[in-house]
Each structure stands twice: as structure tokens, then as C-alpha cells.
Design an enzyme around this catalytic site. Structure first.
Site, PDB file in Angstrom:
ATOM      1  N   GLY A  86     -25.284  26.363 -25.681  1.00  0.00           N
ATOM      2  CA  GLY A  86     -24.122  27.232 -25.581  1.00  0.00           C
ATOM      3  C   GLY A  86     -24.364  28.532 -26.322  1.00  0.00           C
ATOM      4  O   GLY A  86     -25.438  29.137 -26.213  1.00  0.00           O
TER       5      GLY A  86
ATOM      6  N   ARG B 237       8.850  13.206  14.768  1.00  0.00           N
ATOM      7  CA  ARG B 237       8.383  14.047  15.863  1.00  0.00           C
ATOM      8  C   ARG B 237       7.187  14.916  15.491  1.00  0.00           C
ATOM      9  O   ARG B 237       6.405  15.303  16.355  1.00  0.00           O
ATOM     10  CB  ARG B 237       9.551  14.927  16.323  1.00  0.00           C
ATOM     11  CG  ARG B 237       9.201  15.861  17.449  1.00  0.00           C
ATOM     12  CD  ARG B 237      10.401  16.512  18.124  1.00  0.00           C
ATOM     13  NE  ARG B 237      11.536  16.789  17.307  1.00  0.00           N
ATOM     14  CZ  ARG B 237      12.030  18.020  17.099  1.00  0.00           C
ATOM     15  NH1 ARG B 237      11.433  19.069  17.623  1.00  0.00           N
ATOM     16  NH2 ARG B 237      13.117  18.186  16.382  1.00  0.00           N
TER      17      ARG B 237
ATOM     18  N   ASN C 203     -25.323  17.692 -18.579  1.00  0.00           N
ATOM     19  CA  ASN C 203     -25.011  19.037 -18.083  1.00  0.00           C
ATOM     20  C   ASN C 203     -24.930  19.034 -16.560  1.00  0.00           C
ATOM     21  O   ASN C 203     -25.863  19.428 -15.866  1.00  0.00           O
ATOM     22  CB  ASN C 203     -26.084  20.009 -18.569  1.00  0.00           C
ATOM     23  CG  ASN C 203     -25.734  21.464 -18.313  1.00  0.00           C
ATOM     24  OD1 ASN C 203     -26.611  22.301 -18.208  1.00  0.00           O
ATOM     25  ND2 ASN C 203     -24.473  21.783 -18.220  1.00  0.00           N
TER      26      ASN C 203
ATOM     27  N   TYR D 159     -34.190  27.410 -22.478  1.00  0.00           N
ATOM     28  CA  TYR D 159     -32.894  26.846 -22.887  1.00  0.00           C
ATOM     29  C   TYR D 159     -32.896  25.340 -22.695  1.00  0.00           C
ATOM     30  O   TYR D 159     -33.306  24.824 -21.652  1.00  0.00           O
ATOM     31  CB  TYR D 159     -31.755  27.470 -22.065  1.00  0.00           C
ATOM     32  CG  TYR D 159     -30.403  26.894 -22.381  1.00  0.00           C
ATOM     33  CD1 TYR D 159     -29.726  27.252 -23.543  1.00  0.00           C
ATOM     34  CD2 TYR D 159     -29.797  25.975 -21.526  1.00  0.00           C
ATOM     35  CE1 TYR D 159     -28.495  26.723 -23.849  1.00  0.00           C
ATOM     36  CE2 TYR D 159     -28.549  25.433 -21.818  1.00  0.00           C
ATOM     37  CZ  TYR D 159     -27.909  25.808 -22.986  1.00  0.00           C
ATOM     38  OH  TYR D 159     -26.687  25.268 -23.290  1.00  0.00           O
TER      39      TYR D 159
ATOM     40  N   HIS E 114     -21.411  15.536 -28.602  1.00  0.00           N
ATOM     41  CA  HIS E 114     -20.455  15.773 -27.518  1.00  0.00           C
ATOM     42  C   HIS E 114     -19.711  14.510 -27.078  1.00  0.00           C
ATOM     43  O   HIS E 114     -18.813  14.592 -26.234  1.00  0.00           O
ATOM     44  CB  HIS E 114     -21.173  16.395 -26.319  1.00  0.00           C
ATOM     45  CG  HIS E 114     -21.462  17.854 -26.491  1.00  0.00           C
ATOM     46  ND1 HIS E 114     -22.344  18.327 -27.428  1.00  0.00           N
ATOM     47  CD2 HIS E 114     -20.964  18.950 -25.857  1.00  0.00           C
ATOM     48  CE1 HIS E 114     -22.398  19.650 -27.368  1.00  0.00           C
ATOM     49  NE2 HIS E 114     -21.558  20.052 -26.433  1.00  0.00           N
TER      50      HIS E 114
END
Length: 514
Positions: free
Chosen positions: A59, A295, A194, A52, A82
Site C-alpha cells: 500500500g 398480466r 490480493n 511491489y 490483515h
């Protein structure tokens, strides 16, 4: 991470040095050698295999094999396709830290990135060429694909970049700096985009600024107790030691340190535990216990500090992790496919951090209200007005700003972590939205610096009205002096927005932190 840290382990204090320009990021020989080994192994291992990101689509299109003749162009196609983010661009300083985080993780030697790309990225940082990265785009799995695509677009010499405080074409910046763009090989395009380096880079800056907010919030809360001549037991070691949360105990300790040499705090044994003091009194004009915003400071800021420490640990682990896919392991001579790009760790921590910072702004706002409301403090004129009541208005307008900004924080504190929307053909069917979470946390933090600025002006104004400067602790005096460098005492009605802006800028530049 426990034990001795590796010499190239990137810590938050290093990021702060890079952010302030006190140190330069330089690739170590060990990082380069790891990367070369990983790259050379992957180049040989990938022959005659389907891997891959090297010879497949991306994808849901990973089922398609890409021919040998198109492998190099495939990496360029990925980046260009992208780089479609929208919105405002991240600042040059933020982009620099994102680039350092990306370089640091790729140099771990688990990404198979070519040494040339790493050296190019290092060179861009050294020459202050910062590609424009828009805020909106990535869903946080597979990492910050869109934002990092814009970073990668700059590395291949395309798009626009910050250079010498101007936005120019990347081509122009490269010519001016006399350097060349990256030449992509193997899976360089995928390894660049990535991962989680955008969200984690943002997270490191958020943490640095949160540390500053924590410091000043504790200090301001300490001065608030001096201004109201509070009792010392609420931040005593004995009371807070009875509860086992380390953050609470630490904040109480810091308050004691801040107030150690002041002259105005009350000890209960001298007042309400003193028979002579209480003899015959049926009503005590002094409060037996202070309001919660005075407080309960250790109990309120304590969990925020603990949350900050946990986020610091998680973010440091992330920026020193291999956060892309697949993972190349020269040691075992294998390539592992999975989901290290998933940004859930960062998303979750940034959501928790922004909730904590919002609560801090709420504490600041309540302390501001205490000083402004004469019916609560029974000491100061309404709205700390040093002019003529009714004719002048003091800090009334500033309170509106603090309240509205705090309200925005409360709305922004809804979590992103649980707002996953499937996309990418349902390949990415559950995502982190980590960069969105980090950006929302950034907005909350920036807002809180504005609320803090109003609070510090109010505190300085109250000190002037009370004429108590000489009685205060050294730390309280230093805080007053710090405020007065940005904004003068307010006696007449005039716009103060420029003074508030100066004070906020000085706070952001401060190196103080918890």
C-alpha cells in the site's frame, strides 16, 4: 468470452457441481505447468529489482524497500496483519467456492504463486478444511484483502477452520488430515490475499440461487394465471414478439411451456371477441384485463432475467481472470503493476442483481396479496381461510411475513457500488465495496426465498380451495406436489413456521433453474 473455451475455464455450472458435491476441483497439469513457469520466471526476474509485493512494503508503504533477510517473513506479516475481519463467518460451502475461485485464478500463471501453495490449497479443498472467513473487512480494492487474509491464515496453519462440520483449530485439522501447511515464497502472501475471489465466489452462489428463484417465480406466475382463469394473450408469442427484449420473449415462452396442457385458461376469441358472448351485456363481471401482477409477468421478470445473464457472463469472466497485482507475465518476461484487484465489475453486477431480485420479491408479494384479498380475486375466501371466518385466520399471519421481508429487500437494494470511502492512507482513494455488495445481494436472495415460500403455500392452498388440481397443467401439478411435501393444507390455526422452513430448504436444494 467468445469461441471455444479453454478446458480449465470455470463456468457457473461447474460451481454448482462443486457446491452440491457432485464434482471435485483438481488442478490440471496445464495449470501446474503454467504456474511453475510463472514462479520460476519471477524468482529469476526479481533479482536486483524493486518489485511491489516481493521486496517492498504494501500500500502506501511500498516506498520502503525490505531487506533480503526479511523477504519471507514479509509475506507472513502481510497475512497476519490483515486477518482482522469481524462479523459472522461465511458458511463452509461458501468458503469452499471462494477457495476454488482463488485457486483457479492463481493457476492461470499470472501471479507467480509457488506451486507448493497451489497444491496446499488444492489439498485443503480435497480434505474439506475451510478456514473461517468473517463477513466484514474488505473494501473490494485491493480486492478482498481482509477476507482472503483469513483464508491465507488457514493455509499457513494458523487460526481456525471448519473441519468435519465442526470449528476447530487449523492445526488440529491438519494433523487429522495428515497434511502440512503452506510454505510461503516470493510473493505468495500477496498473491493469496490480493484479489476478488471472495466477492466473486459469493457472486457465483448468488447467481445459482437467483436462477432457482427465476424458475420458481415464472412457474408460480404461470399457476397464478391458471388459478384466475386468465386470458392467454398476455404471454402469447405475438404480443411479446412485438417487443424486442430477449428476456421478455424468453419468459413468455417459459410461461407458454408451463401452461401448454392445462384446461382453465381463456382465449379472448371465445369470450370478449365473441359476439354471442357479449350480446346485450353492459357490465362484465370478468375482468377485461388482469391486474399487472398477472398480466405483465414477461415485462417484469424479463429484465431481471437479462440482468442475470449479463451478471453470469461478467462473473464467469472474473473468476477466470488474473485479479491481483502485479501481474507476472512469463510470456513477455515482464511484471506489470496496475489494478486488476479492483472489484467494480462484481460490485456493479451484484447491485443490479439484488435490485432485480427485490423486484421479483415485490411481484411475489403482490401475487400473494391478490390471492389473500377476496375483494380483488372475487373467488377465494379472505386469506385463503378454509376454516370459519372470524374464528379462524387462514394465511393472514403468513402475509405479514412476506410483506415485512419484501420491505427489507427494498431497503437493502440501495447500491454499494457508489459508496466508496477512501482509506489506506488515501492510497485506496476509490474502492468497489464488492464483497459488501455481494453479501447484501445474498441477503436479498435469501429473503426472497422466504417470500417465495409463502407464495407457494398460498398457491397450493388456493388450488385446494378451488379443487382445480385435475384441470391444471402438468407443471402446475408438479409445483403443487412439491409444496405439499413440505407443508400440508391449512384448515386449522396452527404454527406453520417449521413447514415454511422445510419448504425454503427444499427450494434452496432444488436443481431447477432458468
Amino acid at each position: 468470452m467468445t469461441g471455444n473455451l479453454p478446458s480449465d475455464y470455470l463456468q457457473l455450472k461447474d460451481i454448482q457441481d462443486y457446491l452440491k458435491g457432485d464434482k471435485d476441483y483438481i488442478l490440471a497439469d496445464t495449470q501446474l505447468q503454467r504456474s511453475i513457469r510463472s514462479f520460476e520466471f519471477l524468482k529469476e526476474f526479481s533479482k536486483n529489482k524493486v518489485i511491489y509485493g516481493i521486496n517492498t512494503g504494501f500500500g502506501p508503504m511500498a516506498q520502503y524497500r525490505v531487506g533480503e533477510e526479511n523477504l519471507k517473513e514479509l509475506q507472513y506479516n502481510l497475512i497476519r496483519s490483515h486477518a482482522n475481519g469481524t462479523g459472522d463467518f461465511l458458511s463452509p460451502a461458501t468458503t469452499k467456492i471462494i477457495m476454488i475461485c482463488r485457486l483457479n485464478t492463481l493457476a492461470l500463471g499470472f501471479s507467480g504463486t509457488s506451486p507448493g501453495v497451489l497444491k496446499t490449497l488444492e489439498s485443503y479443498i480435497a480434505h474439506e478444511i475451510y478456514p473461517l472467513i468473517p463477513q466484514h473487512g474488505g473494501v473490494g480494492a485491493s480486492g478482498d484483502l481482509v477476507q482472503l487474509a483469513h483464508l491465507a491464515l488457514g493455509l499457513i496453519g494458523e487460526g481456525k477452520a471448519y473441519f468435519k462440520n465442526e470449528i476447530v483449530t487449523t492445526e488440529y485439522a491438519l494433523q487429522a488430515a495428515n497434511i502440512k501447511p503452506a510454505e510461503l515464497e516470493l510473493r505468495d502472501g500477496l498473491s493469496l490475499i490480493n484479489g476478488t475471489s471472495c466477492m466473486s465466489g459469493l457472486a457465483t452462489i448468488n447467481l445459482i440461487q437467483t436462477s432457482t428463484l427465476l424458475h420458481y417465480s415464472v412457474l408460480a406466475s404461470s399457476v397464478m394465471n391458471e388459478l384466475t382463469a386468465s386470458y392467454t394473450d398476455s404471454f402469447s408469442e405475438e404480443l411479446n414478439g412485438a417487443k424486442l427484449h430477449p428476456g421478455q420473449q424468453f419468459i413468455a415462452q417459459k410461461m407458454r411451456e408451463n401452461l401448454v396442457d392445462g384446461n382453465v385458461l381463456k382465449n379472448r376469441k371465445d369470450h370478449l371477441f365473441n359476439e354471442e358472448y357479449i350480446d346485450g351485456q353492459e357490465f362484465f363481471s370478468e375482468k377485461v384485463q388482469e391486474y399487472y401482477s398477472l398480466r405483465c409477468v414477461p415485462q417484469i421478470i424479463g429484465p431481471i432475467y437479462d440482468t442475470y445473464l449479463n451478471a453470469k457472463k461478467i462473473v464467469e469472466e472474473e473468476i477466470n481472470s488474473a485479479n491481483d497485482n502485479p501481474i507476472v507475465c512469463a510470456e513477455t518476461e515482464n511484471v506489470y503493476h496496475g489494478g486488476n484487484f479492483h472489484g467494480d465489475y462484481i460490485s456493479f453486477e451484484m447491485d443490479k442483481l439484488k435490485i432485480g431480485v427485490t423486484k421479483m420479491s415485490m411481484l411475489m408479494e403482490r401475487q400473494i396479496n391478490y390471492l389473500m384479498n377476496n375483494r380483488l380475486n372475487n373467488k377465494f375466501p379472505a386469506f385463503l381461510n378454509m376454516g370459519k371466518l372470524g374464528f379462524n385466520f387462514g394465511l393472514q399471519g403468513m402475509q405479514f411475513t412476506a410483506v415485512s421481508t419484501t420491505a427489507e429487500n427494498q431497503t437493502l437494494s440501495n447500491p454499494m457500488y457508489v459508496h466508496s470511502i477512501p482509506n489506506n492512507g488515501d492510497n485506496q482513494d476509490i474502492v468497489s465495496m464488492g464483497t459488501n455488495s455481494a453479501l447484501m445481494a445474498e441477503r436479498v436472495i435469501n429473503n426472497t426465498f422466504e417470500v417465495l415460500s409463502v407464495q407457494l403455500v398460498a398457491i397450493a392452498q388456493a388450488i385446494d380451495i378451488d379443487q382445480s388440481y385435475e384441470k391444471l397443467s402438468t407443471a402446475s401439478k408438479a409445483l403443487y406436489d412439491f409444496v405439499r411435501k413440505s407443508i400440508d393444507v391449512i384448515k386449522e390455526d396452527k404454527p406453520q413456521y417449521e413447514g415454511l422452513a422445510r419448504l425454503k430448504a427444499n427450494l434452496l436444494q432444488s436443481k431447477e433453474g432458468l
